[in-house]
Each structure stands twice: as C-alpha cells, then as structure tokens.
Design a protein around this motif. Structure first.
Motif, PDB file in Angstrom:
ATOM      1  N   THR A  51       0.832  -1.193   0.000  1.00  0.00           N
ATOM      2  CA  THR A  51       0.000   0.000   0.000  1.00  0.00           C
ATOM      3  C   THR A  51       0.872   1.251   0.000  1.00  0.00           C
ATOM      4  OG1 THR A  51      -0.115   0.209   2.395  1.00  0.00           O
ATOM      5  CG2 THR A  51      -1.781  -1.208   1.344  1.00  0.00           C
ATOM      6  N   ALA A  52       0.238   2.381  -0.231  1.00  0.00           N
ATOM      7  CA  ALA A  52       0.957   3.654  -0.269  1.00  0.00           C
ATOM      8  C   ALA A  52       1.658   3.934   1.063  1.00  0.00           C
ATOM      9  CB  ALA A  52      -0.008   4.782  -0.608  1.00  0.00           C
ATOM     10  N   ILE A  53       0.948   3.742   2.152  1.00  0.00           N
ATOM     11  CA  ILE A  53       1.527   4.037   3.465  1.00  0.00           C
ATOM     12  C   ILE A  53       2.709   3.127   3.763  1.00  0.00           C
ATOM     13  CG2 ILE A  53       1.079   4.118   5.948  1.00  0.00           C
ATOM     14  CD1 ILE A  53      -1.889   4.748   5.161  1.00  0.00           C
ATOM     15  N   GLU A  54       2.578   1.865   3.437  1.00  0.00           N
ATOM     16  CA  GLU A  54       3.691   0.934   3.657  1.00  0.00           C
ATOM     17  C   GLU A  54       4.918   1.338   2.853  1.00  0.00           C
ATOM     18  OE1 GLU A  54       1.574  -2.584   2.644  1.00  0.00           O
ATOM     19  OE2 GLU A  54       1.069  -3.032   4.734  1.00  0.00           O
ATOM     20  N   SER A  55       4.719   1.844   1.625  1.00  0.00           N
ATOM     21  CA  SER A  55       5.867   2.267   0.818  1.00  0.00           C
ATOM     22  C   SER A  55       6.577   3.462   1.443  1.00  0.00           C
ATOM     23  CB  SER A  55       5.449   2.569  -0.623  1.00  0.00           C
ATOM     24  OG  SER A  55       4.772   3.795  -0.756  1.00  0.00           O
ATOM     25  N   VAL A  56       5.844   4.291   2.171  1.00  0.00           N
ATOM     26  CA  VAL A  56       6.472   5.409   2.885  1.00  0.00           C
ATOM     27  C   VAL A  56       7.232   4.882   4.096  1.00  0.00           C
ATOM     28  CG1 VAL A  56       6.067   7.542   4.174  1.00  0.00           C
ATOM     29  CG2 VAL A  56       4.749   7.079   2.095  1.00  0.00           C
ATOM     30  N   LEU A  57       6.626   3.981   4.830  1.00  0.00           N
ATOM     31  CA  LEU A  57       7.262   3.450   6.032  1.00  0.00           C
ATOM     32  C   LEU A  57       8.512   2.623   5.715  1.00  0.00           C
ATOM     33  CD1 LEU A  57       4.097   2.500   8.106  1.00  0.00           C
ATOM     34  CD2 LEU A  57       5.597   4.492   8.401  1.00  0.00           C
ATOM     35  N   GLU A  58       8.667   2.192   4.481  1.00  0.00           N
ATOM     36  CA  GLU A  58       9.832   1.401   4.066  1.00  0.00           C
ATOM     37  C   GLU A  58      10.956   2.259   3.477  1.00  0.00           C
ATOM     38  OE1 GLU A  58       7.988  -1.402   1.440  1.00  0.00           O
ATOM     39  OE2 GLU A  58       7.160  -2.568   3.091  1.00  0.00           O
ATOM     40  N   GLN A  59      10.902   3.561   3.654  1.00  0.00           N
ATOM     41  CA  GLN A  59      11.922   4.455   3.107  1.00  0.00           C
ATOM     42  C   GLN A  59      13.279   4.245   3.769  1.00  0.00           C
ATOM     43  OE1 GLN A  59      11.482   6.961   0.447  1.00  0.00           O
ATOM     44  NE2 GLN A  59       9.958   5.335   0.267  1.00  0.00           N
TER      45      GLN A  59
ATOM     46  N   ASP B  68      14.041   9.799   9.080  1.00  0.00           N
ATOM     47  CA  ASP B  68      13.551  10.885   9.932  1.00  0.00           C
ATOM     48  C   ASP B  68      12.357  11.574   9.269  1.00  0.00           C
ATOM     49  OD1 ASP B  68      13.288  12.761  11.928  1.00  0.00           O
ATOM     50  OD2 ASP B  68      14.916  14.025  11.184  1.00  0.00           O
ATOM     51  N   PHE B  69      11.177  10.976   9.411  1.00  0.00           N
ATOM     52  CA  PHE B  69       9.987  11.542   8.781  1.00  0.00           C
ATOM     53  C   PHE B  69       8.751  11.205   9.596  1.00  0.00           C
ATOM     54  CE2 PHE B  69      10.427   7.303   7.029  1.00  0.00           C
ATOM     55  CZ  PHE B  69       9.139   6.803   7.101  1.00  0.00           C
ATOM     56  N   GLU B  70       7.673  11.904   9.277  1.00  0.00           N
ATOM     57  CA  GLU B  70       6.373  11.619   9.858  1.00  0.00           C
ATOM     58  C   GLU B  70       5.396  11.378   8.709  1.00  0.00           C
ATOM     59  OE1 GLU B  70       4.394  15.075  11.629  1.00  0.00           O
ATOM     60  OE2 GLU B  70       5.573  16.357  10.300  1.00  0.00           O
ATOM     61  N   VAL B  71       4.369  10.615   8.975  1.00  0.00           N
ATOM     62  CA  VAL B  71       3.317  10.367   8.007  1.00  0.00           C
ATOM     63  C   VAL B  71       2.045  10.988   8.578  1.00  0.00           C
ATOM     64  CG1 VAL B  71       1.976   8.645   6.756  1.00  0.00           C
ATOM     65  CG2 VAL B  71       4.388   8.195   7.303  1.00  0.00           C
ATOM     66  N   VAL B  72       1.512  11.973   7.873  1.00  0.00           N
ATOM     67  CA  VAL B  72       0.275  12.620   8.295  1.00  0.00           C
ATOM     68  C   VAL B  72      -0.827  12.130   7.362  1.00  0.00           C
ATOM     69  CG1 VAL B  72      -0.918  14.807   8.657  1.00  0.00           C
ATOM     70  CG2 VAL B  72       1.545  14.645   9.105  1.00  0.00           C
ATOM     71  N   ILE B  73      -1.764  11.384   7.923  1.00  0.00           N
ATOM     72  CA  ILE B  73      -2.881  10.840   7.153  1.00  0.00           C
ATOM     73  C   ILE B  73      -4.130  11.629   7.517  1.00  0.00           C
ATOM     74  CG2 ILE B  73      -4.314   8.816   6.709  1.00  0.00           C
ATOM     75  CD1 ILE B  73      -1.906   7.109   7.682  1.00  0.00           C
TER      76      ILE B  73
ATOM     77  N   ASN C 166      -0.287   2.071  15.138  1.00  0.00           N
ATOM     78  CA  ASN C 166       0.540   2.198  16.342  1.00  0.00           C
ATOM     79  C   ASN C 166       1.959   2.697  16.076  1.00  0.00           C
ATOM     80  OD1 ASN C 166      -1.571   1.276  17.983  1.00  0.00           O
ATOM     81  ND2 ASN C 166      -1.054  -0.848  17.550  1.00  0.00           N
ATOM     82  N   ASN C 167       2.303   2.938  14.822  1.00  0.00           N
ATOM     83  CA  ASN C 167       3.636   3.442  14.484  1.00  0.00           C
ATOM     84  C   ASN C 167       3.748   4.887  14.955  1.00  0.00           C
ATOM     85  OD1 ASN C 167       5.776   4.745  12.897  1.00  0.00           O
ATOM     86  ND2 ASN C 167       5.862   2.820  11.778  1.00  0.00           N
ATOM     87  N   HIS C 168       4.795   5.199  15.715  1.00  0.00           N
ATOM     88  CA  HIS C 168       4.950   6.551  16.271  1.00  0.00           C
ATOM     89  C   HIS C 168       5.175   7.614  15.196  1.00  0.00           C
ATOM     90  CE1 HIS C 168       9.168   5.380  15.860  1.00  0.00           C
ATOM     91  NE2 HIS C 168       9.449   6.663  15.881  1.00  0.00           N
ATOM     92  N   ASN C 169       5.530   7.218  13.973  1.00  0.00           N
ATOM     93  CA  ASN C 169       5.712   8.176  12.881  1.00  0.00           C
ATOM     94  C   ASN C 169       4.405   8.513  12.174  1.00  0.00           C
ATOM     95  OD1 ASN C 169       8.491   8.319  13.214  1.00  0.00           O
ATOM     96  ND2 ASN C 169       8.896   6.680  11.753  1.00  0.00           N
ATOM     97  N   VAL C 170       3.339   7.781  12.473  1.00  0.00           N
ATOM     98  CA  VAL C 170       2.067   7.958  11.776  1.00  0.00           C
ATOM     99  C   VAL C 170       1.108   8.758  12.651  1.00  0.00           C
ATOM    100  CG1 VAL C 170       0.082   6.769  10.770  1.00  0.00           C
ATOM    101  CG2 VAL C 170       2.382   5.815  10.480  1.00  0.00           C
TER     102      VAL C 170
END
Length: 186
Positions: A1-9, A13-18, A37-41
């Motif tokens: 998924t799109a979010i997983e592709s971001v989390l696999e960078q 040092d990033f955050e994901v704002v959904i 539950n990912n602290h970056n999301v």
C-alpha cells in the motif's frame, strides 16, 4: 500500500500525516494495527473537504521542514525520500522525480508529469506537467498555512506550481522514484 511504501523508506527521519477526509468507512478501520501504532504515523479525521482541504490539513498538521504528498494509489521506491532530500539539503527548494503510471497489475503503462526543458513557468501555460505526488519541497516556500488553493475544485496543484516555480530552485530527477496507479475505479 501507499503508506507501507512510505514506512519502508531508507530515509528514516519523517512523519506520516494521514487525513481521513470524511470517508464513509473511517480510514482507521482499513489500516493495519502496525501502521496505526507506528509513532511516525499521525491520523486525523475531518468532514469531507475534498483534495485541497485534506491536503491543507495534512500540511498544517506536519511539523517537519520538508513536505512530500502521496496519493492512496501511489507507491514510493524505498530510496525516494533519501535521494530527494539530499538535493533539498544542497540548496534546492523543490525536487521532482519521474513517475511511472501503472495499471492494476503494477505494470508501467506510461509516465506522469515529466519535466520539459527550458522555462518551467512558461511550460505550465501548455500543460500541468509535474506529477504532484513526486515532489518533495521545503515548507519555507509557503507563506500561508495552506498548500493548495481550496477555491479550486480541480487544478489546485497547477495553481501551486504557478505560485512556486518563479521563486524556487527546482531539481528534476529523471528516474522513476514512484509509481502512480491508474484505473477506472479512482
């Protein structure tokens, strides 16, 4: 998924704002617990405000220096952020990359938003060529608390490019750093 592709960078040092923009089934119910539950999301829900309203909410909620939008049907290569942030740190204001247009079986069937040569701003009068989801840019370019103009139902990204290009140092990476899915159910 799109979010997983971001989390696999490879850049870490990033955050994901959904932003759940008033979907009938809350996005939270569709996400894997590991993502929630990912602290970056960071997940935010709002009443439906469309593409521009959702984009601007994510922009306002973000705390980082750089912004990189992604759509629900897009996938980033693992090195996308790392490669683009490297250019931002060297003095560029915005960095775009080639985007592969893929079908439902993930086969590349075309390209989205390749940069023309010559005057980038003048080229916008001929067509909106940058693939919005391929950009990473420095937030200092935006003076307001909004990214895209909410008065535009369509072409809000085009308006953004007209505002940014005259004042920005832009780098284009002629390499596929993301794929954007195209299908009739979008």
């Amino acid at each position: 998924t799109a979010i997983e592709s971001v989390l696999e960078q490879t850049f870490e040092d990033f955050e994901v704002v959904i932003v759940d923009d008033g979907s009938s089934t809350p996005v939270r119910e569709e996400l894997d617990e590991n993502i929630i539950n990912n602290h970056n999301v960071h997940l935010h829900r709002q009443s439906n405000q469309g593409f521009a309203g959702g984009t601007n909410r994510a922009f306002r909620e973000s705390v980082g220096r750089y912004v990189a939008p992604i759509g629900q049907d897009d996938n980033w290569k693992p090195e996308k952020l790392e490669r683009q942030v490297e250019f931002l740190r060297s003095g560029y204001d915005a960095v775009f990359a080639k985007a592969g247009k893929i079908d439902e079986s993930a086969e590349i069937v075309g390209e989205r938003g390749n940069f023309p040569s010559g005057d980038l701003t003048m080229s916008l009068f001929k067509g909106c060529y940058p693939c919005y989801e391929s950009v990473v840019f420095d937030k200092h370019l935006i003076a307001n608390d909004w990214l895209v103009n909410e008065d535009f139902i369509v072409a809000s990204d085009w308006d953004l490019w007209f505002r940014l290009f005259p004042k920005a140092e832009i780098k284009y990476i002629d390499d596929y750093l993301l794929s954007s899915r195209s299908h009739e159910n979008q």
